[in-house]
Design a protein around this motif. Structure first.
Motif, short mmCIF file in Angstrom:
data_model
loop_
_atom_site.label_atom_id
_atom_site.label_comp_id
_atom_site.label_asym_id
_atom_site.label_seq_id
_atom_site.Cartn_x
_atom_site.Cartn_y
_atom_site.Cartn_z
N ALA A 72 -5.88 1.12 -5.91
CA ALA A 72 -5.34 2.37 -6.14
C ALA A 72 -6.75 3.54 -6.56
O ALA A 72 -7.38 3.00 -7.29
CB ALA A 72 -4.29 2.53 -7.05
N ILE A 73 -6.53 4.55 -6.17
CA ILE A 73 -7.59 5.53 -6.23
C ILE A 73 -6.75 6.78 -6.90
O ILE A 73 -7.45 7.79 -7.27
CB ILE A 73 -8.38 6.04 -5.27
N ASN A 86 -18.44 5.89 -5.97
CA ASN A 86 -17.37 4.94 -6.02
C ASN A 86 -16.32 5.43 -4.84
O ASN A 86 -15.95 4.69 -3.95
CB ASN A 86 -16.64 4.59 -7.28
N LEU A 87 -16.21 6.96 -4.96
CA LEU A 87 -14.85 7.38 -4.08
C LEU A 87 -15.81 7.64 -2.72
O LEU A 87 -15.31 7.53 -1.74
CB LEU A 87 -14.48 8.54 -4.43
N LEU A 88 -17.09 7.89 -2.83
CA LEU A 88 -17.60 8.11 -1.64
C LEU A 88 -17.83 7.03 -0.90
O LEU A 88 -17.79 7.26 0.51
CB LEU A 88 -19.32 8.80 -2.09
N GLU A 112 -3.51 10.17 -1.48
CA GLU A 112 -3.52 9.22 -2.59
C GLU A 112 -3.16 7.75 -2.11
O GLU A 112 -2.61 7.69 -0.82
CB GLU A 112 -2.17 9.59 -3.38
N ILE A 113 -3.78 6.88 -2.87
CA ILE A 113 -3.49 5.56 -2.59
C ILE A 113 -3.08 4.89 -3.92
O ILE A 113 -3.86 5.10 -4.96
CB ILE A 113 -4.69 4.90 -2.21
N CYS A 148 0.72 -1.25 -0.01
CA CYS A 148 -0.04 0.00 -0.01
C CYS A 148 0.98 1.19 -0.03
O CYS A 148 1.67 1.47 1.10
CB CYS A 148 -1.05 -0.15 1.31
N ALA A 149 0.80 1.85 -1.20
CA ALA A 149 1.43 3.18 -1.10
C ALA A 149 0.53 4.44 -0.66
O ALA A 149 -0.38 4.53 -1.99
CB ALA A 149 2.23 3.47 -2.56
#
Length: 794
Positions: A359-360, A301-303, A255-256, A233-234
């Motif tokens: 990752a997002i 999706n992010l929510l 960030e991911i 996980c970055a």
């Protein structure tokens, strides 16, 4: 069956009435749109209330500028919770529009105006507004302004805080208007229907979202919250310091970029306050973050991967995730999203966490953390809450204060003052100032008055010449009605003044009276009317009696002359006969014992300006002889200010007359404009002299002649004679011819000047008697025979 038939007929009746209403509605709207010159005059409405609904009985939908509208009347009524709809499908919403017109009021330029709407099928974003929706304003049927796609007149859309999806669409006006229109010009995304709740206007400084960014006494930090699974996980937070300012132009990014199999990659950013932020079940505090995305609006999706948590130091208090968070969009005209929940426990830390197994990216923007107070927990943030703890969805009188907290009380006092002078003359112009003052909104008790009308009355003896009414108010000099409407508005003390000029047509005490005759609210002020007056001197003559009467219903009357009490003048009436300024005082009868009962009296005195009456003398009677002239001279007891008028028409003090018979002459002495006068008469006796001389010139000797007289017309028995200026000795008797008088040499054209004076009257007849021709008095020798007779003989 009977019940069904009744129900069916009722439906048909309602349908018929709806059609009739719509037809009438259309006709009225068309008349308003086509003939703006017929529109009634309007007063200004500028009460300074945020999002003040444009509603009420005078507001209606203008059909000529509306299309594809259902339930349009819902936009103009007092209920702020019902709505009209534009469109209904993607096809019908295109070109739909609604326009509201206020027939009683107009609204000033410089305020923000718009609509409260709720889109169905999506959100109104800045990009959709740009060219998709337009707002327009009109005045008296003429277009005055339209929103633009950029610059000062650009549309703005923001979330109506606490409204669960309602948005404010507005723009800054620059010119007054009485009609506002919303148009859908082109497709606005997936939105098929636009619910329109009401139009509004108000100051541009009004809040829209009520957020309070946590920027004072705070620190920020971030960390890795990844858990379980296999993978790398970055995660990270960039520009963390941007979390602690209130800017919507800079931000931190979360960030991911890694992947976790069977677990979650997690990253958090938080803001810690140095003080505890209060919150409770009865008074929760909205807490959250302003979040955006470089790709536009925050997607679902992010929510679903977001969590907001509160802490008290290191103790987790509450945590809410995904769709359980309250979402609000378009803060401050941007596409930032407010994500929050209601905290019910005091806290000093708020954390935003993103958990994702994949990752997002690195474009999740976090602008700041915020709180938002809702002390009464009614769903409306405090900064927008006009009615704490009560229903704020109805505003029956359209004064900007919802019925739930509207005390329906105003505080307006009316005063009247006269101009620079309190005395005037007939024909002059005087002025009065009528002032309506609204007291401040003390403890939110007093509302801005609406429907305010003041009646102004000029007493008989004053006629209106001109007036100056404040902008946004109307004055009708024919009726004396001053319509203020809602022009006295706002929370601070405010005053409006009407100046009236009137011509003075009569004498006495003339006044202007004004009083409130209509106001939608009850009035807390006891000074709902007033009057002012001027004194116009009553002219007259000394000795004229003027009765002065005070009103009844009082006791202890006392009259004053020149501010000095008149001894014994303690009745309701007083008879004045000398010049001066008269006033009175009295005590209202029937006042309770022990109460302060101040004296009343006339505010302007009655002024008597009485002119002294002169005593005139035309002089002593005189006697003259017929044919002669005498001077008559009038005099008075006054040295100045007197004019004369003789019965001859002459207007000088002295005149000359030549009557032929005994005549009486009258002189009138006049003083002042009141025409105070006195009259006297003088008699001029006219005596007659001899009428004819009866004179004859007679030759008395060679070259000489004398005259004999036998005059007639005398009054007395005898007369005297003067010949060529020499008195003839003795008196002569009328009717007896005189002996030849005088001895005058005969010459050609010789005359004798004769004056015959009547011995009784002294009046004379002057005449001349022509002498005889010279040859008539010349002797010639006549030869006569001599008779000779001898007396002796020889």
């Amino acid at each position: 069956m009977v019940a069904f038939l009744f129900f069916f007929l009722l439906l048909q009746f309602n349908h018929l009435m709806k059609k009739i209403y719509q037809c009438l509605y259309l006709v009225v709207g068309l008349l308003l749109a086509v003939t703006p010159s017929m529109a009634q005059q309007q007063t200004i409405e500028n009460n300074g209330i945020c999002r003040d609904p444009i509603s009420g009985t005078a507001v209606s939908v203008n059909p000529a500028r509306s299309q594809a509208v259902s339930n349009g009347a819902n936009v103009t009524d007092a209920d702020l919770s019902n709505f009209a709809t534009l469109g209904g499908s993607l096809a019908t919403i295109l070109g739909s529009k609604i326009s509201l017109r206020d027939q009683a009021q107009y609204y000033p330029g410089g305020n923000v105006a718009g609509f409260v709407v709720e889109p169905v099928g999506g959100l109104l974003t800045a990009s959709l507004l740009n060219g998709g929706i337009r707002l327009s304003t009109y005045r008296n049927g003429t277009l005055v302004q339209q929103s633009t796609t950029s610059g000062a007149g650009a549309l703005e859309a923001s979330l109506l805080a606490g409204s669960n999806g309602k948005q404010l669409i507005s723009f800054a006006t620059t010119q007054p208007f009485d009609e506002i229109q919303l148009e859908v010009l082109q497709a606005i995304g997936a939105i098929s229907t636009l619910r329109v709740y009401y139009a509004y206007e108000g100051p541009g400084s009004c809040p829209t979202d009520c957020v309070q960014p946590l920027t004072t006494g705070v620190t920020s930090q971030s960390g890795n919250s990844s858990s379980g699974g296999i993978g790398v996980c970055a995660v990270g937070v960039n520009n963390l310091n941007n979390l602690t300012d209130a800017s919507l132009t800079n931000f931190a990014t979360m960030e991911i970029t890694g992947v976790s199999i069977g677990g979650n990659c997690g990253v958090f950013a938080e803001v810690r306050s140095n003080t505890t932020i209060p919150a409770s079940v009865s008074s929760p505090e909205d807490v959250g973050f302003a979040i955006g995305s470089g790709a536009g609006l925050l997607d679902v999706n992010l929510l679903s991967r977001l969590t907001i948590s509160t802490y008290s130091d290191n103790t987790l208090l509450q945590s809410v995730s995904g769709t359980s968070l309250v979402r609000g969009d378009l803060i401050g005209g941007t596409e930032a999203t407010l994500l929050s929940f209601k905290a019910t426990q005091p806290f000093n830390r708020v954390r935003l966490t993103i958990n994702s197994p994949v990752a997002i990216g690195s474009d999740t923007r976090v602008y700041y953390a915020f709180t938002r107070s809702d002390t009464d927990n009614d769903g409306v943030p405090d900064c927008l809450d006009k009615c704490t703890g009560v229903d704020g969805t109805l505003d029956s009188d359209s004064d900007g204060i919802p019925d739930g907290c509207d005390q329906n009380i105003g505080d307006v006092r009316v005063t009247v003052t006269a101009g620079s002078t309190t005395t005037a003359t007939v024909g002059s112009v005087v002025s009065f100032t009528v002032t309506a003052t609204k007291n401040g909104n003390i403890n939110n008790l007093y509302a801005s008055p609406t429907g305010l009308i003041i009646s102004n009355t000029l007493t008989t003896g004053l006629s209106s010449v001109s007036y100056t009414a404040p902008t946004g108010t109307l004055y009708d000099p024919a009726t004396g009605s001053w319509t203020i409407g809602s022009a006295l508005s706002g929370t601070a003390v405010q005053a409006l003044s009407l100046v009236i000029s009137a011509q003075v047509d009569s004498v006495g005490v003339l006044s202007n009276t004004a009083k409130i005759t209509r106001m939608d609210q009850s009035n807390a002020s006891s000074i709902t009317g007033g009057s002012a007056c001027v004194s116009v001197p009553i002219t007259g003559c000394e000795g004229d009696v003027t009765e002065l009467s005070a009103p009844g219903g009082y006791t202890s009357y006392q009259w004053f002359r020149n501010n000095v009490a008149i001894s014994g003048a303690t009745g309701q009436t007083y008879e004045a006969s000398t010049s001066g300024s008269y006033s009175y005082t009295a005590i209202a009868s029937g006042a309770p014992t022990g109460t302060l009962n101040c004296p009343s009296g006339n505010c302007c005195p009655v002024i008597l300006d009485l002119t002294p009456i002169p005593t005139v003398s035309a002089g002593q009677d005189v006697t003259i002889c017929a044919g002669t002239t005498t001077t008559l001279t009038a005099s008075t007891t006054l040295s100045t200010g007197v004019s004369y008028r003789w019965s001859t028409g002459d207007v000088t003090a002295s005149i000359q007359v030549s009557p032929t018979i005994t005549t009486a002459y009258t002189v009138t002495a006049i003083v002042g404009s009141a025409a105070c006068f006195s009259v006297d008469t003088v008699v001029v006796n006219v005596n007659s002299g001899p009428a004819t001389a009866g004179g004859i010139a007679r030759c008395t000797s060679d070259g000489f002649y004398a005259v004999t007289l036998n005059p007639s017309g005398g009054v007395g028995q005898t007369y005297t004679v003067t010949l060529n200026g020499q008195a003839v000795t003795g008196t002569f008797t009328y009717g007896v011819e005189t002996q030849p008088l005088g001895n005058f040499a005969v010459s050609a054209g010789s005359t004798v000047a004769v004056v015959i004076t009547d011995s009784q009257t002294g009046c004379s007849l002057q005449t001349t008697i022509a002498g005889p021709a010279p040859e008539a008095c010349t002797c010639t020798t006549v030869c006569t025979p001599v008779v000779v007779k001898r007396l002796t003989s020889r």
